[in-house]
Design a protein around this motif. Structure first.
Motif, PDB file in Angstrom:
ATOM      1  N   LEU A   1      -4.852   4.979  -5.073  1.00 60.75           N
ATOM      2  CA  LEU A   1      -4.341   3.719  -4.528  1.00 60.75           C
ATOM      3  C   LEU A   1      -3.047   3.300  -5.225  1.00 60.75           C
ATOM      4  O   LEU A   1      -2.151   2.723  -4.590  1.00 60.75           O
ATOM      5  CB  LEU A   1      -5.395   2.625  -4.688  1.00 60.75           C
TER       6      LEU A   1
ATOM      7  N   ALA B   1       0.324   2.561  -3.308  1.00 59.72           N
ATOM      8  CA  ALA B   1       0.956   1.246  -3.434  1.00 59.72           C
ATOM      9  C   ALA B   1       2.399   1.374  -3.914  1.00 59.72           C
ATOM     10  O   ALA B   1       3.293   0.687  -3.407  1.00 59.72           O
ATOM     11  CB  ALA B   1       0.148   0.370  -4.394  1.00 59.72           C
TER      12      ALA B   1
ATOM     13  N   ALA C   1      -3.008  -1.988  -0.231  1.00 57.09           N
ATOM     14  CA  ALA C   1      -3.107  -0.925  -1.243  1.00 57.09           C
ATOM     15  C   ALA C   1      -3.039  -1.517  -2.651  1.00 57.09           C
ATOM     16  O   ALA C   1      -3.799  -1.113  -3.548  1.00 57.09           O
ATOM     17  CB  ALA C   1      -2.000   0.099  -1.045  1.00 57.09           C
TER      18      ALA C   1
END
Length: 393
Positions: free
Chosen positions: A326, A330, A377
């Motif tokens: 993640l 992101a 995210a």
């Protein structure tokens, strides 16, 4: 002055509302102070500690007095006085006290586990709140654009410069933006209600749009060793094993004889007897199978520890890998978002007639879809990291 007394003073003055802007850490401290479940658990912890410390001392001394009259009366009367004290090995050696201390440690660890769960729930709510705050900030900009565009196309429609389809598209775009803004505000209010519930009915304000700086541990295995030692659930299981071993010793000692000693005096007419008393009680049947039961409990606790450690390791490893993925998503999304933010250029191109309204809406929709995905995210990464670092709360 520490923060908790400050929060207490503020609450005393404000009554039921804590409206001042707080950081996430301050909110966590406020919840720890005001949460009603934790208050009940703290009171129960003190009660449990006192209960565990009850019944670990010597039995009460016994005093007896006998007054007997004879028959026939010529033989006179008899008076007996006796004072006795019972002594058992588990109490004399401190085994009962050590078991009680171990039970108190278990109670404390159980409280810490519940505290960690409540504070983790609070932190996740704060992360969600920051997510919606950031989303609302972006959506307010879009809503402003949609309102200005709807007003402009209404004027153009009234002048006959555009047809009804273009005007309706602008109105539809505004309606969609207003609906999403309303949904975001609804989610914010729901989160604030949940924070208020966790904070014992005292309202909290969280207006942050940025998360605190968070760093994923670079080496999972090295980090896990520390996390395992700090986890109250695993510490509880380890303490269960230690307590079980103490209980084995206590039950074994309970099979030893119980001694009593004291003083006795007997008086009859013209005579008196006095001296020491000694007694012994041999527990032949009372404690049967207690040692075996305690050993079996230790084996169960050892198996539970092994199972708990494996599950904890697998869970944290899964969270770590998810958080790492993640984080990469992101970072990549945020970079793309910064590089491809052309909302102002799109607005200028639309105003200059260089692009059509449908093209503008499609391009704008793609941008805000990227905004939502980026924020999601980042939020999911923060939640995964919060679970990983729950033992630090």
């Amino acid at each position: 002055m520490k923060l908790k007394p400050i929060i207490t003073i503020i609450l005393a003055v404000a009554g039921t509302t804590l409206s001042a802007q707080l950081s996430v850490n301050q909110i966590l401290e406020s919840v720890e102070t005001n949460n009603t479940t934790l208050a009940v658990l703290r009171a129960g912890l003190e009660q449990q500690k006192l209960e565990n410390k009850t019944g670990i001392y010597l039995a009460n001394p016994e005093v007896s007095f006998n007054y007997l009259w004879g028959s026939p009366t010529s033989i006179g009367r008899r008076t007996d006085v006796a004072v006795t004290q019972t002594f058992d090995i588990p109490t004399l050696t401190g085994l009962k006290s050590r078991v009680a201390d171990g039970q108190n440690q278990l109670a404390e660890l159980q409280y810490l586990a519940e505290r960690m769960n409540i504070l983790l729930e609070t932190k996740k709510l704060c992360i969600d709140m920051i997510y919606y705050n950031a989303l609302k900030k972006e959506w307010d900009v879009r809503l402003g654009h949609a309102r200005r565009m709807a007003a402009a196309y209404r004027e153009k429609f009234d002048r006959g410069d555009v047809g009804i389809l273009e005007n309706d598209k602008a109105r539809l775009n505004l309606s969609a933006a207003e609906a999403e803004a309303a949904r975001i505000e609804t989610e914010q209010q729901a989160l604030l209600s949940e924070l208020k519930r966790l904070n014992g009915g005292v309202a909290l304000a969280l207006e942050n749009t940025d998360y605190d700086e968070s760093i994923l541990p670079p080496d999972f295995e090295q980090w896990y060793v520390q996390a395992e030692q700090k986890n109250p659930v695993l510490s509880f299981v380890r303490q269960e094993i230690e307590l079980g071993k103490k209980q084995v010793n206590l039950n074994r000692a309970a099979g030893l004889p119980v001694f009593s000693a004291g003083y006795m005096s007997e008086k009859v007419v013209g005579q008196q007897y006095q001296g020491m008393m000694l007694g012994i009680s041999i527990p032949l049947w009372e404690n049967k199978n207690r040692v075996r039961q305690a050993k079996a409990a230790v084996r169960v606790a050892e198996l539970r520890e092994a199972s708990g450690k494996q599950q904890f390791y697998d869970h944290l490893q899964s969270l770590y890998e998810r958080a790492a993925g993640l984080y990469r998503i992101a970072e990549k999304s945020r970079k793309s978002l910064n590089e491809l933010n052309h909302t102002e250029l799109l607005q200028k191109a639309l105003d200059a007639g260089e692009i059509s309204l449908p093209d503008y809406l499609v391009a704008l929709g793609l941008y805000y879809d990227m905004v939502s995905r980026t924020f999601e995210a980042e939020r999911d990464f923060q939640k995964a990291l919060a679970e990983l670092s729950a033992t630090e709360l």
